[in-house]
Design a protein around this motif. Structure first.
Motif, PDB file in Angstrom:
ATOM      1  N   ASN A  61      12.321   0.183  -9.249  1.00  0.00           N
ATOM      2  CA  ASN A  61      12.566   1.517  -9.790  1.00  0.00           C
ATOM      3  C   ASN A  61      13.998   1.771 -10.252  1.00  0.00           C
ATOM      4  O   ASN A  61      14.216   2.060 -11.409  1.00  0.00           O
ATOM      5  N   LYS A  92       8.326  -4.685 -12.994  1.00  0.00           N
ATOM      6  CA  LYS A  92       7.371  -4.457 -11.896  1.00  0.00           C
ATOM      7  C   LYS A  92       7.166  -5.718 -11.070  1.00  0.00           C
ATOM      8  O   LYS A  92       7.018  -5.655  -9.836  1.00  0.00           O
ATOM      9  N   THR A  93       7.176  -6.851 -11.713  1.00  0.00           N
ATOM     10  CA  THR A  93       6.897  -8.115 -11.022  1.00  0.00           C
ATOM     11  C   THR A  93       8.135  -8.732 -10.390  1.00  0.00           C
ATOM     12  O   THR A  93       8.042  -9.801  -9.780  1.00  0.00           O
ATOM     13  N   ASP A 153       3.809   2.504  -7.001  1.00  0.00           N
ATOM     14  CA  ASP A 153       3.559   2.944  -8.366  1.00  0.00           C
ATOM     15  C   ASP A 153       2.661   4.178  -8.399  1.00  0.00           C
ATOM     16  O   ASP A 153       2.686   4.948  -9.359  1.00  0.00           O
ATOM     17  N   ASP A 163       6.208  -6.031 -18.356  1.00  0.00           N
ATOM     18  CA  ASP A 163       5.514  -5.059 -17.510  1.00  0.00           C
ATOM     19  C   ASP A 163       6.416  -3.836 -17.430  1.00  0.00           C
ATOM     20  O   ASP A 163       7.448  -3.759 -18.111  1.00  0.00           O
ATOM     21  N   GLN A 164       6.057  -2.872 -16.606  1.00  0.00           N
ATOM     22  CA  GLN A 164       6.898  -1.694 -16.441  1.00  0.00           C
ATOM     23  C   GLN A 164       8.316  -2.131 -16.062  1.00  0.00           C
ATOM     24  O   GLN A 164       8.490  -2.968 -15.182  1.00  0.00           O
ATOM     25  N   ARG A 170       7.189   0.330 -21.175  1.00  0.00           N
ATOM     26  CA  ARG A 170       7.647  -1.055 -21.013  1.00  0.00           C
ATOM     27  C   ARG A 170       8.691  -1.427 -22.075  1.00  0.00           C
ATOM     28  O   ARG A 170       8.712  -2.545 -22.586  1.00  0.00           O
ATOM     29  N   THR A 190      12.471  -0.463  -4.617  1.00  0.00           N
ATOM     30  CA  THR A 190      11.083  -0.536  -5.066  1.00  0.00           C
ATOM     31  C   THR A 190      10.387   0.767  -4.692  1.00  0.00           C
ATOM     32  O   THR A 190      10.917   1.576  -3.932  1.00  0.00           O
ATOM     33  N   ASN A 230       3.437  -2.031  -5.777  1.00  0.00           N
ATOM     34  CA  ASN A 230       4.812  -1.550  -5.908  1.00  0.00           C
ATOM     35  C   ASN A 230       5.404  -1.973  -7.250  1.00  0.00           C
ATOM     36  O   ASN A 230       4.921  -2.906  -7.893  1.00  0.00           O
ATOM     37  N   ARG A 231       6.477  -1.293  -7.647  1.00  0.00           N
ATOM     38  CA  ARG A 231       7.266  -1.700  -8.803  1.00  0.00           C
ATOM     39  C   ARG A 231       8.740  -1.455  -8.500  1.00  0.00           C
ATOM     40  O   ARG A 231       9.089  -0.678  -7.620  1.00  0.00           O
TER      41      ARG A 231
END
Length: 286
Positions: A98, A69-70, A115, A51-52, A32, A112, A95-96
């Motif tokens: 990418n 991610k959000t 994950d 987040d990631q 992160r 996306t 999902n995140r």
């Protein structure tokens, strides 16, 4: 072609390198973290994302847009603050975000992914002038790329687990035509990860578990392979004053103790001379 480690990071999942004119930015998704590296002074800074974080790209407002991610966040390096702008998938919490790129018009293209890297829930989105929408391409498990030609009329979209890169026409209004298979990475050569276009219109593809980077001509013919001392190469960016230095992020993710013993530089930031210039990054019109 000599590949050199220029910054010891030991990133779990280094990704998203981008040159902003005076420094290279990149992220460690799993840690992160957002990193900034100035090759001239070797000064580094880092920030922690909420987040990631898959990438950061410059914005026309002078700050940055981050793929967390959000959702899409506005990121202010001066304060370190992240502010949510848009969640493209509120009903897909697994999902995140990418990978991403901008085209010459400042349109932001981002993907996306699941994950867990199993479900085909990853989609490609387009965001311009504050309006974001699904590109209409079929979902895959891990979206990568995307890379856009200098004239913004061709988009290259990567299905990483399918080892396939698709070529898609971009119409004047930003809508997409019918995807055509551009190239497929053969079994045993790794997985296509991030990609970028150079000033000659050729596509550079980083290979995860493939020990290097490949360069393909506009017809999809392999022209060059640059071998790395680490297996997981994730993406390159062209940087330096004349955009003729290639920087590459790498990853330690998935490597056991034995593999790390033979790849002590895994996760570092690397550079090499690609023999060609890149294209300047256009700030996102967000």
């Amino acid at each position: 072609m000599e590949v050199t480690s220029v910054l010891t990071v030991a990133a779990t999942l280094g990704e998203g390198p981008v040159w902003t004119g005076d420094a290279l930015w990149f992220v460690d998704i799993k840690a992160r973290r957002v990193h900034r590296f100035d090759p001239a002074t070797r000064a580094t800074r880092h920030w922690t994302a909420p987040d990631q974080v898959g990438w950061v790209l410059p914005s026309i407002r002078g700050d940055m847009i981050a793929g967390v991610k959000t959702g899409l966040h506005r990121f202010d390096p001066e304060t370190g603050a992240f502010a949510l702008l848009h969640d493209p998938e509120p009903n897909r919490p697994d999902n995140r975000l990418n990978d991403a790129a901008t085209d010459r018009h400042g349109r932001l293209w981002f993907g996306t992914m699941d994950d867990g890297e199993a479900q085909s829930s990853g989609r490609l989105y387009r965001c311009s002038d504050g309006v974001c929408g699904d590109s209409g391409l079929d979902p895959v498990s891990i979206t990568n790329g995307p890379a856009i030609s200098a004239d913004a009329r061709t988009l290259y979209h990567t299905d990483t687990l399918g080892r396939t890169i698709w070529r898609v026409e971009v119409r004047d209004d930003g809508s997409l035509g019918k995807p055509e298979r551009h190239l497929t990475i053969e079994d045993g050569a790794g997985y296509p990860d991030g990609s970028v276009i150079d000033a000659e219109g050729c596509l550079w593809v980083a290979l995860y578990d493939g020990w290097g980077v490949r360069r393909y001509d506009p017809a999809g013919t392999l022209m060059q392979f640059v071998r790395f001392p680490v297996a997981n190469v994730t993406k390159i960016a062209f940087g330096g004053e004349d955009l003729t230095t290639a920087y590459a992020t790498t990853a330690r993710q998935g490597l056991d103790a034995a593999a790390l013993g033979t790849q002590p530089l895994a996760g570092d930031l690397f550079s090499f001379n690609p023999g060609v210039a890149g294209l300047p990054v256009v700030p996102a019109n967000i």
